[in-house]
Design a protein around this motif. Sequence first.
Motif, short mmCIF file in Angstrom:
data_model
loop_
_atom_site.label_atom_id
_atom_site.label_comp_id
_atom_site.label_asym_id
_atom_site.label_seq_id
_atom_site.Cartn_x
_atom_site.Cartn_y
_atom_site.Cartn_z
N ILE A 216 3.62 -14.40 -11.60
CA ILE A 216 3.92 -12.98 -11.41
C ILE A 216 2.86 -12.31 -10.56
O ILE A 216 3.15 -11.49 -9.69
CB ILE A 216 4.00 -12.28 -12.79
N ILE A 217 1.61 -12.68 -10.79
CA ILE A 217 0.51 -12.11 -10.00
C ILE A 217 0.69 -12.48 -8.53
O ILE A 217 0.52 -11.64 -7.64
CB ILE A 217 -0.85 -12.62 -10.53
N HIS A 218 1.05 -13.72 -8.29
CA HIS A 218 1.26 -14.17 -6.91
C HIS A 218 2.29 -13.28 -6.22
O HIS A 218 2.11 -12.86 -5.09
CB HIS A 218 1.81 -15.61 -6.89
N GLN A 219 3.38 -13.01 -6.93
CA GLN A 219 4.45 -12.22 -6.34
C GLN A 219 4.01 -10.81 -5.97
O GLN A 219 4.40 -10.29 -4.93
CB GLN A 219 5.64 -12.17 -7.30
N TRP A 220 3.20 -10.22 -6.83
CA TRP A 220 2.75 -8.87 -6.52
C TRP A 220 1.77 -8.85 -5.36
O TRP A 220 1.77 -7.93 -4.55
CB TRP A 220 2.15 -8.20 -7.76
N VAL A 221 0.93 -9.85 -5.31
CA VAL A 221 -0.04 -9.91 -4.20
C VAL A 221 0.73 -10.09 -2.90
O VAL A 221 0.41 -9.48 -1.88
CB VAL A 221 -1.02 -11.09 -4.40
N ALA A 222 1.75 -10.92 -2.95
CA ALA A 222 2.57 -11.18 -1.76
C ALA A 222 3.27 -9.91 -1.29
O ALA A 222 3.63 -9.77 -0.12
CB ALA A 222 3.60 -12.26 -2.06
N ALA A 223 3.44 -8.97 -2.21
CA ALA A 223 4.17 -7.74 -1.88
C ALA A 223 3.30 -6.67 -1.22
O ALA A 223 3.81 -5.68 -0.70
CB ALA A 223 4.79 -7.17 -3.14
N ILE A 224 1.99 -6.87 -1.20
CA ILE A 224 1.12 -5.87 -0.58
C ILE A 224 1.37 -5.87 0.93
O ILE A 224 1.25 -6.91 1.57
CB ILE A 224 -0.38 -6.21 -0.82
N PRO A 225 1.74 -4.72 1.49
CA PRO A 225 2.04 -4.62 2.92
C PRO A 225 0.80 -4.85 3.78
O PRO A 225 -0.31 -4.50 3.39
CB PRO A 225 2.54 -3.18 3.07
N ALA A 226 1.01 -5.41 4.95
CA ALA A 226 -0.10 -5.61 5.88
C ALA A 226 -0.68 -4.25 6.19
O ALA A 226 0.06 -3.26 6.30
CB ALA A 226 0.42 -6.27 7.15
N GLY A 227 -1.98 -4.18 6.31
CA GLY A 227 -2.62 -2.90 6.62
C GLY A 227 -2.94 -2.10 5.38
O GLY A 227 -3.48 -1.00 5.46
N ASN A 228 -2.63 -2.65 4.23
CA ASN A 228 -2.93 -1.97 2.97
C ASN A 228 -3.73 -2.89 2.05
O ASN A 228 -3.80 -4.08 2.28
CB ASN A 228 -1.63 -1.58 2.24
N VAL A 229 -4.31 -2.31 1.01
CA VAL A 229 -5.06 -3.10 0.04
C VAL A 229 -4.68 -2.67 -1.37
O VAL A 229 -4.09 -1.60 -1.56
CB VAL A 229 -6.59 -2.92 0.20
N ALA A 230 -5.01 -3.50 -2.33
CA ALA A 230 -4.74 -3.18 -3.74
C ALA A 230 -5.97 -3.70 -4.49
O ALA A 230 -6.69 -4.55 -3.98
CB ALA A 230 -3.49 -3.89 -4.22
#
Length: 104
Positions: A10-24
């Motif tokens: 699940i963590i992988h999926q959310w990290v993959a969802a971070i748009p380019a040019g943004n951070v979390a």
Amino acid sequence: MNSTEEKRRIIHQWVAAIPAGNVATYGQIAKLAGLPGYARFVGATLRQLPANSTLPWYRVINASGRISFPRGSPAYLRQKERLSTEGIVVDQGRISLRDYRWNP
DNA sequence: TCCTTGACGGAGA
DNA sequence: ATCTCCGCCAAGG
């Protein structure tokens, strides 16, 4: 089922969802993944990624708006380089969460 | 098992 | 703005 494997997935999926040019932040990803309090675990999860991983792990920074690697270390330089490529300004290891933080 | 080690974070001082 | 301290959790000794 809610095994460690499942959490990582699940963590992988959310990290993959971070748009380019943004951070979390680690804590943000943990919360989004439904795992509040697991910020540390998120870091441990990314730590196990294979070197050839396509996951945008470099878009994850800590709550202080900093790269979580010692300044000047190889890992630090890799991450700074990747972020810079996306137009994210990294000044003295600091990134402006105000400007780049991803809000789903 | 028990103890230590982190890609962490929030509260204080 | 910085620096401790302490709670958190899974891994690895």
